[in-house]
Design a protein around this motif. Structure first.
Motif, mmCIF file in Angstrom:
data_model
loop_
_atom_site.group_PDB
_atom_site.id
_atom_site.type_symbol
_atom_site.label_atom_id
_atom_site.label_comp_id
_atom_site.label_asym_id
_atom_site.label_seq_id
_atom_site.Cartn_x
_atom_site.Cartn_y
_atom_site.Cartn_z
ATOM 1 N N SER A 110 5.535 -14.859 -0.810
ATOM 2 C CA SER A 110 4.802 -13.558 -0.984
ATOM 3 C C SER A 110 5.149 -12.816 -2.426
ATOM 4 C CB SER A 110 5.786 -12.622 -0.010
ATOM 5 O OG SER A 110 4.828 -11.494 0.379
ATOM 6 N N GLY A 132 3.325 -2.452 -6.095
ATOM 7 C CA GLY A 132 2.496 -2.471 -4.811
ATOM 8 C C GLY A 132 3.121 -1.408 -3.838
ATOM 9 N N ALA A 133 4.345 -1.321 -3.764
ATOM 10 C CA ALA A 133 4.834 -0.337 -2.860
ATOM 11 C C ALA A 133 4.377 1.180 -3.259
ATOM 12 C CB ALA A 133 6.658 -0.250 -2.823
ATOM 13 N N GLU A 167 1.016 1.521 -1.916
ATOM 14 C CA GLU A 167 1.044 1.848 -0.436
ATOM 15 C C GLU A 167 1.011 3.316 -0.126
ATOM 16 O OE1 GLU A 167 4.050 -0.624 1.432
ATOM 17 O OE2 GLU A 167 3.602 -2.251 0.532
ATOM 18 N N HIS A 177 4.482 -7.161 5.448
ATOM 19 C CA HIS A 177 5.510 -7.039 4.497
ATOM 20 C C HIS A 177 6.447 -5.631 4.766
ATOM 21 C CE1 HIS A 177 7.388 -6.617 0.420
ATOM 22 N NE2 HIS A 177 6.779 -8.037 0.480
ATOM 23 N N THR A 237 7.769 -3.637 3.023
ATOM 24 C CA THR A 237 7.399 -2.289 2.179
ATOM 25 C C THR A 237 6.489 -1.440 2.907
ATOM 26 O OG1 THR A 237 5.779 -3.594 0.951
ATOM 27 C CG2 THR A 237 7.831 -3.022 -0.218
ATOM 28 N N THR A 260 -1.265 -6.704 6.263
ATOM 29 C CA THR A 260 -1.235 -7.679 5.342
ATOM 30 C C THR A 260 -1.883 -8.878 5.817
ATOM 31 O OG1 THR A 260 1.053 -6.939 5.063
ATOM 32 C CG2 THR A 260 0.766 -8.894 4.113
ATOM 33 N N ASP A 309 -3.048 -4.484 2.819
ATOM 34 C CA ASP A 309 -1.738 -4.703 1.958
ATOM 35 C C ASP A 309 -2.439 -5.949 1.050
ATOM 36 O OD1 ASP A 309 0.143 -6.075 0.579
ATOM 37 O OD2 ASP A 309 1.631 -5.081 1.992
ATOM 38 N N ALA A 364 -1.363 -7.246 -1.720
ATOM 39 C CA ALA A 364 -0.526 -8.020 -2.661
ATOM 40 C C ALA A 364 -0.921 -9.494 -2.838
ATOM 41 C CB ALA A 364 0.867 -7.839 -2.236
ATOM 42 N N ASN A 415 -1.748 -6.200 -6.362
ATOM 43 C CA ASN A 415 -0.616 -6.289 -7.142
ATOM 44 C C ASN A 415 -1.064 -7.031 -8.356
ATOM 45 O OD1 ASN A 415 0.857 -5.265 -4.989
ATOM 46 N ND2 ASN A 415 2.714 -6.420 -5.481
ATOM 47 N N HIS A 417 0.818 -7.809 -10.808
ATOM 48 C CA HIS A 417 1.880 -8.654 -11.230
ATOM 49 C C HIS A 417 2.153 -9.784 -10.117
ATOM 50 C CE1 HIS A 417 3.170 -5.147 -8.837
ATOM 51 N NE2 HIS A 417 4.233 -5.899 -8.189
ATOM 52 N N LYS A 418 1.137 -10.023 -9.283
ATOM 53 C CA LYS A 418 1.232 -11.276 -8.395
ATOM 54 C C LYS A 418 -0.140 -12.138 -8.597
ATOM 55 C CE LYS A 418 4.444 -9.319 -5.040
ATOM 56 N NZ LYS A 418 4.486 -9.115 -3.548
HETATM 57 C C1 PLP Z 1 5.212 -7.986 -3.163
HETATM 58 C C2 PLP Z 1 4.599 -7.212 -1.728
HETATM 59 C C3 PLP Z 1 4.505 -5.780 -1.546
HETATM 60 C C4 PLP Z 1 5.198 -5.013 -2.549
HETATM 61 O O1 PLP Z 1 4.818 -4.850 -3.984
HETATM 62 P P1 PLP Z 1 5.809 -4.445 -5.172
HETATM 63 O O2 PLP Z 1 5.162 -4.524 -6.315
HETATM 64 O O3 PLP Z 1 7.085 -5.364 -5.141
HETATM 65 O O4 PLP Z 1 6.563 -3.246 -4.831
HETATM 66 C C5 PLP Z 1 4.004 -5.576 -0.544
HETATM 67 N N1 PLP Z 1 3.021 -6.421 0.225
HETATM 68 C C6 PLP Z 1 3.198 -7.546 -0.006
HETATM 69 C C7 PLP Z 1 2.515 -8.477 1.139
HETATM 70 C C8 PLP Z 1 3.926 -8.092 -0.870
HETATM 71 O O5 PLP Z 1 3.834 -9.594 -1.150
#
Ligand code: PLP
Length: 502
Positions: free
Chosen positions: A83, A144-145, A148, A177, A179, A221, A250, A252, A274, A276-277
């Motif tokens: 994740s 990400g949070a 949301e 997830h 969050t 998600t 979601d 992410a 995200n 950063h992902k």
């Molecule tokens: C990482 C993640 C989040 C939250 O992202 P953050 O940047 O850590 O706040 C939300 N949903 C999913 C599915 C994630 O993998």
């Protein structure tokens, strides 16, 4: 087999910079002041004593470099933390985000003098719209949070603008997830959990039963935390829309979908990315994150203030003038200044520019291929409770019949084989969950080596369970006493002797 790894961890106490301090050592020589001297604040506002460590520059560099070598990193090895998409982050992004024009801009500079930065933000908004199929994008959210939270505020504002005041419930599958329910809780809304069916999809009967005119919407998600693409996603969305709810995506884990599926086309109304992902902004050390939010046409007016826009069209001779625009019914500002510009937005821009459309599609295809390859290699050794073609990750059970070795033990033991552990105990619907996300940047040799280690650990669980249960044995520190850590919490930072915060 086991002996080489059996060395017990040394009981080391790391010195702090205060321990290394010696009176009179100097790290920096200040130049003579070239600004007028100011009067000091009144004495009652000044501390009489401030114990600071005294070290030379080399001492400090060596101290922190040594400490950093105890850390595991994505530049050091395989990091299948489900994740979190711990892919390798190309170093060209570091060069680009350190270009002086980006690095030294002040957020309060007049916009005429920051046109390059605004053009970059505008283009990034446009690219994210195109990648995910949305009509508008805000780059403000810091993670990400927070994306949301932004999206849910927009959903609430949308219902309110239509005088639809009854809506208080958010539907969230049990494979979401963590969050998601947390963000809903922060809004004071009620979370209604929707179970998953035996294939890891949203249970359609349960969803249908929960859909009524008090539903704000649903947060899905997708792919979910089982690594499954919901096979009935269109049906799910039509049920939620059917009762007047909005569909939150979601995003992410968009790594699995890039260039293949656009969530906006499928019917999602609002979604966070995200950076950063999916878009290779380094993370894991606490930031900077970046969680832009995309919105469909009917939610455009509610986006945060401001967005980057073209305030004066250009022509053949003059480039357009970029500036800030305020959406008509905006939920307001979500972040000071303009989001995480250099650390997040510039790196993601460089990454997308470097990949191009074909590169983005390759990312998704290799991410999915790598996860399925690993799943296939491990399925005879580890139980895969939702065993079908997965997306970018999959979840295995870290337990074996007749053994008390648990997921946590397997993860700790993986560190002895120089791999970062997978995500543990999430999602909650899989007992002893090991959530494994290899990402697209790993080659077959690495995947094979990881699978070999996992299979070896499963053997050890039978032949030498104590070795697994007392791992790790090769790291700087051994296993923490988690019970003691929870019972005897030390929440305060370390302070030098005789120093009192009050
Ligand atoms: C990482 C993640 C989040 C939250 O992202 P953050 O940047 O850590 O706040 C939300 N949903 C999913 C599915 C994630 O993998």
């Amino acid at each position: 087999m086991v002996n080489a790894l059996e060395a017990t961890s040394p009981k080391v106490v790391e010195p702090t910079v205060f321990d290394l301090s010696s009176p009179g050592r100097v790290g920096v020589r200040m130049p003579a002041s070239d600004v007028p001297a100011m009067e000091a604040p009144p004495p009652h506002l000044l501390r009489s004593e401030l114990p600071l460590p005294e070290l030379a520059e080399a001492d400090v560099v060596r101290h922190y470099t040594r400490l950093s070598s105890f850390n595991y990193s994505v530049d050091g090895g395989f990091y299948p933390l489900g994740s979190c998409t711990m892919k390798y982050n190309p170093k060209i992004n570091e060069d680009v985000c350190r270009l002086p024009g980006f690095l030294f801009t002040h957020p309060l500079q007049p916009i005429e003098t920051a046109q390059g930065n605004l053009a970059l933000m505008y283009q990034l908004q446009e690219w994210l719209k195109e990648i995910a199929g949305f009509a508008g994008v805000t780059l403000q959210p810091a993670a990400g949070a927070q994306g949301e939270f932004t999206g849910i505020l927009m959903m609430r504002a949308y219902h309110k603008s239509r005088s639809d005041d009854k809506r208080v419930k958010m539907l969230i599958p049990d494979a979401a997830h963590g969050t998601n329910p947390a963000s809903v809780g922060m809004m004071g809304m009620t979370v209604v959990t929707i179970p998953s069916d035996s294939r890891g999809n949203v249970d359609l009967n349960a969803l249908e039963a929960a859909c009524d005119d008090t539903v704000v919407g649903m947060m899905l998600t997708n792919p979910n935390t089982l690594g499954m693409f919901d096979e009935n996603v269109e049906k799910v969305i039509s049920l939620v829309h059917g009762c007047g709810g909005l569909m939150y995506g979601d995003g992410a884990n968009l790594n699995a979908l890039l260039g293949i599926v656009r969530p906006g086309d499928v019917g999602f109304d609002v979604m966070h990315f995200n950076l950063h992902k999916t878009f290779a902004v380094p993370h894991g050390g606490g930031g900077p994150g970046s969680g832009p939010v995309g919105a469909a046409e009917h939610l455009l007016d509610f986006l945060p203030d401001p967005l980057v826009g073209i305030v004066e069209e250009g022509d053949d001779e003059t480039p357009p003038l970029y500036g800030f625009i305020t959406p008509a019914k905006t939920i307001g500002r979500m972040k000071t200044f303009h989001g995480h510009f250099g650390g997040g937005l510039v790196r993601a821009f460089a990454y997308i520019a470097m990949q191009g459309p074909d590169g983005l599609k390759d990312i998704a295809q290799y991410a999915v291929l790598n996860a399925n390859y690993l799943q296939a290699k491990l399925r005879d050794t580890y139980k895969i409770p939702y065993d079908r073609i997965c997306m970018h990750e999959f979840v295995a059970e870290g337990r074996f019949e007749g053994s008390d070795v648990r997921a946590l033990d397997i993860s700790k033991r993986l560190m002895d084989y120089n791999f970062h552990p997978p995500t543990n105990y999430f999602p909650l619907i899989v007992p002893e969950a090991l959530m494994i996300e290899p990402t697209e940047t790993e080659n077959k040799d690495t995947l094979d080596a990881f699978a070999d280690a996992m299979i070896k650990i499963a053997e050890e669980a039978k032949t030498a369970p104590e070795v697994v249960k007392s791992a790790p044995h090769t790291t700087r520190f051994g296993r923490m006493d988690e019970v003691k850590a929870a019972r005897e919490l030390v929440l305060c930072c370390w302070l030098p002797e005789g120093y009192d915060l009050s």
